[in-house]
Enzyme design. Structure first.
Site, PDB file in Angstrom:
ATOM      1  N   ARG A  66       0.827  -1.219   0.000  1.00 39.93           N
ATOM      2  CA  ARG A  66       0.000   0.000   0.000  1.00 39.93           C
ATOM      3  C   ARG A  66       0.860   1.266   0.000  1.00 39.93           C
ATOM      4  NH1 ARG A  66      -5.858   0.757   1.684  1.00 39.93           N
ATOM      5  NH2 ARG A  66      -6.050   3.013   1.696  1.00 39.93           N
ATOM      6  N   ASN A 108     -11.278  16.832   2.500  1.00 40.52           N
ATOM      7  CA  ASN A 108     -12.207  15.757   2.182  1.00 40.52           C
ATOM      8  C   ASN A 108     -13.623  16.221   2.490  1.00 40.52           C
ATOM      9  OD1 ASN A 108     -13.220  13.225   1.505  1.00 40.52           O
ATOM     10  ND2 ASN A 108     -12.769  12.316   3.508  1.00 40.52           N
ATOM     11  N   HIS A 110     -17.266  14.666   3.712  1.00 40.48           N
ATOM     12  CA  HIS A 110     -17.857  13.462   4.323  1.00 40.48           C
ATOM     13  C   HIS A 110     -19.361  13.682   4.493  1.00 40.48           C
ATOM     14  CE1 HIS A 110     -18.048   9.830   6.686  1.00 40.48           C
ATOM     15  NE2 HIS A 110     -18.703  10.487   7.620  1.00 40.48           N
ATOM     16  N   ASP A 142      -6.163  14.446   8.083  1.00 35.65           N
ATOM     17  CA  ASP A 142      -4.945  14.085   8.813  1.00 35.65           C
ATOM     18  C   ASP A 142      -4.835  12.558   8.816  1.00 35.65           C
ATOM     19  OD1 ASP A 142      -6.695  13.182  10.735  1.00 35.65           O
ATOM     20  OD2 ASP A 142      -6.220  14.746  12.206  1.00 35.65           O
ATOM     21  N   ALA A 143      -3.994  12.020   9.676  1.00 32.88           N
ATOM     22  CA  ALA A 143      -3.754  10.579   9.630  1.00 32.88           C
ATOM     23  C   ALA A 143      -4.915   9.757  10.190  1.00 32.88           C
ATOM     24  CB  ALA A 143      -2.461  10.253  10.380  1.00 32.88           C
ATOM     25  N   GLY A 144      -5.884  10.387  10.832  1.00 32.92           N
ATOM     26  CA  GLY A 144      -7.029   9.658  11.372  1.00 32.92           C
ATOM     27  C   GLY A 144      -8.082   9.384  10.306  1.00 32.92           C
ATOM     28  N   ASP A 146     -11.425  10.384   9.098  1.00 30.79           N
ATOM     29  CA  ASP A 146     -12.424  11.464   9.199  1.00 30.79           C
ATOM     30  C   ASP A 146     -12.280  12.239  10.507  1.00 30.79           C
ATOM     31  OD1 ASP A 146     -13.422  10.605   6.736  1.00 30.79           O
ATOM     32  OD2 ASP A 146     -14.855   9.242   7.659  1.00 30.79           O
TER      33      ASP A 146
HETATM   34  C1  GRF Z   1     -20.325  12.001  -1.439  1.00 31.66           C
HETATM   35  O1  GRF Z   1     -21.486  12.041  -0.638  1.00 31.66           O
HETATM   36  C2  GRF Z   1     -19.093  11.842  -0.591  1.00 31.66           C
HETATM   37  O2  GRF Z   1     -19.120  12.569   0.586  1.00 31.66           O
HETATM   38  C3  GRF Z   1     -19.139  10.365  -0.309  1.00 31.66           C
HETATM   39  O3  GRF Z   1     -19.496   9.790  -1.547  1.00 31.66           O
HETATM   40  C4  GRF Z   1     -20.274  10.730  -2.274  1.00 31.66           C
HETATM   41  C5  GRF Z   1     -19.608  10.944  -3.606  1.00 31.66           C
HETATM   42  O4  GRF Z   1     -20.470  11.503  -4.521  1.00 31.66           O
HETATM   43  N1  GRF Z   1     -17.905   9.892   0.232  1.00 31.66           N
HETATM   44  P1  GRF Z   1     -20.001  11.925  -5.975  1.00 31.66           P
HETATM   45  O5  GRF Z   1     -19.107  10.841  -6.548  1.00 31.66           O
HETATM   46  O6  GRF Z   1     -19.273  13.242  -5.876  1.00 31.66           O
HETATM   47  O7  GRF Z   1     -21.271  12.073  -6.754  1.00 31.66           O
END
Ligand code: GRF
Length: 202
Positions: A66, A108, A110, A142-144, A146
């Site tokens: 990885r 990111n 979420h 970060d490394a966690g 979310d």
């Molecule tokens: C989003 O809701 C994102 O937060 C989640 O997956 C979805 C991705 O949607 N991890 P898209 O590919 O941008 O339509």
């Protein structure tokens, strides 16, 4: 001067499309210079190619370790000299090489109100818990998992008859608006991090 965005995707790419649309306005302050994925066949790539944007793919299964995948992803991003790297539905955790290169400027999105419901199934977990509001979070990675400092959040109501798909769709409408607004502010105003608090402005 337009900031350079590299966007990482794994699927439909509606968040990518929202960014591409926002970048169509010069006053937005940024342009997408490359789109990367961890798998073949992402609809998101069609969106990128439609806009003439270069793409790259690194599949974990093609690497013996990885960390090698992480380095390849890092080098591909670095080649496009991004000011900001955006994980927009990118379903992989990056490793130490990537964070060393882009920590503090890798964000990111979420589909839950962190710190509640981190991980792969944030929408499902929130629904199963029985929350009355759900939402989305833009954060510095970060490394966690979310766990990085929160930049922006938006809540949406949960309806009694919601299933995972209907709730996720409502969240994604809010998420696209929040992501584009947040990236726009970051590139135009700059940002700083104070402990866990992120503030716009230089
Ligand atoms: C989003 O809701 C994102 O937060 C989640 O997956 C979805 C991705 O949607 N991890 P898209 O590919 O941008 O339509």
């Amino acid at each position: 001067m337009q900031s350079r965005l590299v966007v990482l995707v794994s699927g439909a790419g509606t968040n990518l499309q929202a960014l591409l649309d926002a970048c169509g306005d010069e006053s937005y302050g940024a342009r997408v210079v490359a789109v990367g994925a961890d798998r073949d066949g992402c609809v998101a790539f069609d969106r990128a190619r439609g806009g003439g944007i270069p793409t790259f793919t690194h599949r974990i299964k093609d690497f013996s370790e990885r960390t090698h995948w992480d380095r390849a992803l890092t080098e591909s991003c670095r080649a496009f000299q991004p000011d900001l790297v955006i994980s927009a539905g990118f379903m992989k955790l990056v490793g130490p090489a990537f964070l060393a290169a882009f920590g503090g400027r890798f964000i990111n999105s979420h589909p839950a109100l962190l710190p509640s419901f981190p991980g792969m199934h944030g929408v499902r977990d929130a629904l199963q818990y029985g929350v009355k509001v759900a939402g989305c979070t833009i954060f510095l990675v970060d490394a966690g998992v979310d766990e990085g400092p929160v930049i922006a959040q938006q809540c949406v109501p949960v309806r009694d008859d919601d299933d995972e798909a209907s709730l996720h769709e409502r969240i994604k409408v809010a998420e696209r608006a929040l992501l584009t607004a947040t990236v726009g502010r970051m590139v135009r105003e700059g940002w700083s991090v104070h402990g866990r608090k992120v503030r716009f402005g230089r």
